[in-house]
Design an enzyme around this catalytic site. Structure first.
Site, PDB file in Angstrom:
ATOM      1  N   LYS A  52      -8.550   6.392  81.139  1.00 35.64           N
ATOM      2  CA  LYS A  52      -7.652   7.461  80.830  1.00 35.64           C
ATOM      3  C   LYS A  52      -8.025   8.572  81.945  1.00 35.64           C
ATOM      4  O   LYS A  52      -7.313   9.209  82.546  1.00 35.64           O
ATOM      5  CB  LYS A  52      -7.796   7.932  79.483  1.00 35.64           C
ATOM      6  CG  LYS A  52      -6.876   6.883  78.658  1.00 35.64           C
ATOM      7  CD  LYS A  52      -7.343   7.206  77.229  1.00 35.64           C
ATOM      8  CE  LYS A  52      -6.733   6.089  76.279  1.00 35.64           C
ATOM      9  NZ  LYS A  52      -6.952   5.920  74.838  1.00 35.64           N
ATOM     10  N   GLN A  96     -10.445   9.079  70.606  1.00 38.43           N
ATOM     11  CA  GLN A  96     -10.477   7.682  70.878  1.00 38.43           C
ATOM     12  C   GLN A  96     -10.626   6.934  69.617  1.00 38.43           C
ATOM     13  O   GLN A  96     -11.582   7.188  69.170  1.00 38.43           O
ATOM     14  CB  GLN A  96     -11.419   7.337  71.881  1.00 38.43           C
ATOM     15  CG  GLN A  96     -11.355   5.944  72.635  1.00 38.43           C
ATOM     16  CD  GLN A  96      -9.832   5.420  73.171  1.00 38.43           C
ATOM     17  OE1 GLN A  96      -9.419   6.059  73.732  1.00 38.43           O
ATOM     18  NE2 GLN A  96      -9.465   4.338  72.737  1.00 38.43           N
ATOM     19  N   ASP A 119      -0.941  11.041  71.723  1.00 37.82           N
ATOM     20  CA  ASP A 119      -0.776   9.745  71.321  1.00 37.82           C
ATOM     21  C   ASP A 119       0.316   9.342  70.387  1.00 37.82           C
ATOM     22  O   ASP A 119       0.898   8.407  70.141  1.00 37.82           O
ATOM     23  CB  ASP A 119      -2.243   9.397  70.360  1.00 37.82           C
ATOM     24  CG  ASP A 119      -3.220   8.900  71.226  1.00 37.82           C
ATOM     25  OD1 ASP A 119      -3.059   7.860  72.109  1.00 37.82           O
ATOM     26  OD2 ASP A 119      -4.304   9.218  70.964  1.00 37.82           O
TER      27      ASP A 119
END
Ligand code: NAD
Length: 307
Positions: A52, A96, A119
């Site tokens: 990422k 995460q 997300d």
């Protein structure tokens, strides 16, 4: 059979974002900024986070990595999330997953400001997505739909079987495939762990599009796939492979070799859905940035009568 090349499409999206960032810089604005929180030292999580951050660098976003020890308390983690929420220079926040057992992931997800939730996991975004209103969309399901769209695969009126009903992949994918709009408008059957195996074997061959997000290698075999069906394999599983340096290789949930003989389009693993997720995260970060600071204003319910 044609491969749905997520790696290639993801690169195209990243190049589009890169041009967008250049335009922002040319007009004197700062680039979008993604903040990533990594708790603990899980090797797979470290790899995902690295990917990422490298992608941020590629498109010209700034990024911050906040590493926290696995022993951190939930309250300390939430405090860090709130600091990023309050920071006007942060446009997107990722924590995460998975998190250590003593931390409740839903509490973390719900602490992230919905407009920075790249997300797309916050209940506000999930609700807006379900109602077909503008919002930050869940990244992996969006990546799947984007892939279908970029390969001009029709979904309207098609039968789509989604296997797996997780909050982050299966369920939102089933909603997005059945919603109004393109891609969408499909008739969706959602299967999960309580779908009897014999029922799964009956339902999958009826599908024009099969989307599998379970985490079990070889769950979907050629006899379960209609000739010419489109097959999207979200699964990422490590299987032992002594011929590889790492001692393992990655496979999906679909028995690729046999299913690819019958499918019209199929995603490889790796190189299918995985890379799409990252580029959609970046696109969501740009979307959050534009809404916070610049052209677009806040998310507002659309006037369009939508289902
Ligand atoms: P999860 O583990 O949260 O849920 C698995 C789902 O599969 C559940 O809904 C369960 O009901 C269903 N299931 C279990 N056994 C089944 C069976 N025999 N038949 C039918 N359904 C069954 O899953 P998740 O987080 O959605 O992840 C699924 C897979 O996708 C994993 O391999 C994960 O690594 C991968 N994944 C990939 C990406 C990507 O970017 N490509 C993103 C997220 C997850």
């Amino acid at each position: 059979m044609e491969l749905l090349d997520g790696k290639m499409v993801s690169l195209t999206i990243k190049d589009e974002l890169r041009r967008e960032v250049q335009r922002l810089l040319d007009s004197g604005k700062r680039p979008p900024h993604l903040a990533v929180i990594l708790v603990g030292d899980d090797p797979a999580s470290r790899t995902y986070v690295k990917g990422k951050l490298q992608s941020c660098e590629y498109v010209g976003f700034s990024s911050t990595l906040k590493r926290l020890p696995a022993s951190i308390t939930e309250e300390e983690l939430l405090h860090q999330v709130r600091r990023f929420n309050d920071d006007p220079d942060v446009d997107g926040i990722i924590v995460q997953m998975p998190l250590p057992d003593h931390i409740t992931p839903q509490r973390v997800t719900q602490t992230i400001l919905p407009s920075k939730d790249v997300d797309g996991f916050h209940p506000v975004n999930v609700g807006l997505m379900t109602l077909n209103f503008p919002c930050l969309m869940p990244a992996t399901p969006s990546g799947i739909l984007e892939l279908l769209d970029r390969y001009n695969i029709p979904t309207k009126g098609k039968h789509c079987v989604v296997v797996g009903r997780s909050r982050i992949v299966g369920r939102p994918t089933s909603i997005m495939m059945s919603r109004g709009g393109q891609p969408g408008e499909a008739t969706v059957t959602l299967c999960h762990k309580f779908t009897p195996p014999e029922m799964l074997r009956q339902l999958c061959p009826l599908a024009d599009i099969v989307i599998v997000a379970v985490g079990k290698p070889n769950l979907i075999t050629a006899d379960m796939i209609k000739e010419g069906a489109v097959v999207i394999d979200v699964g990422i599983n490590r299987v032992e492979d002594p011929t590889r340096k790492a001692g393992f290789r990655l496979v999906g949930d679909v028995a690729f070799d046999e299913v690819s003989q019958k499918a019209s389009f199929i995603t490889p693993v790796p190189g299918g859905v995985g890379p799409m997720t990252v580029s959609i995260l970046l696109r969501n970060t740009l979307e959050g940035y534009l809404r916070h600071h610049h052209a677009l204003g806040d998310f507002a319910p659309s006037k369009e009568p939508n289902e």
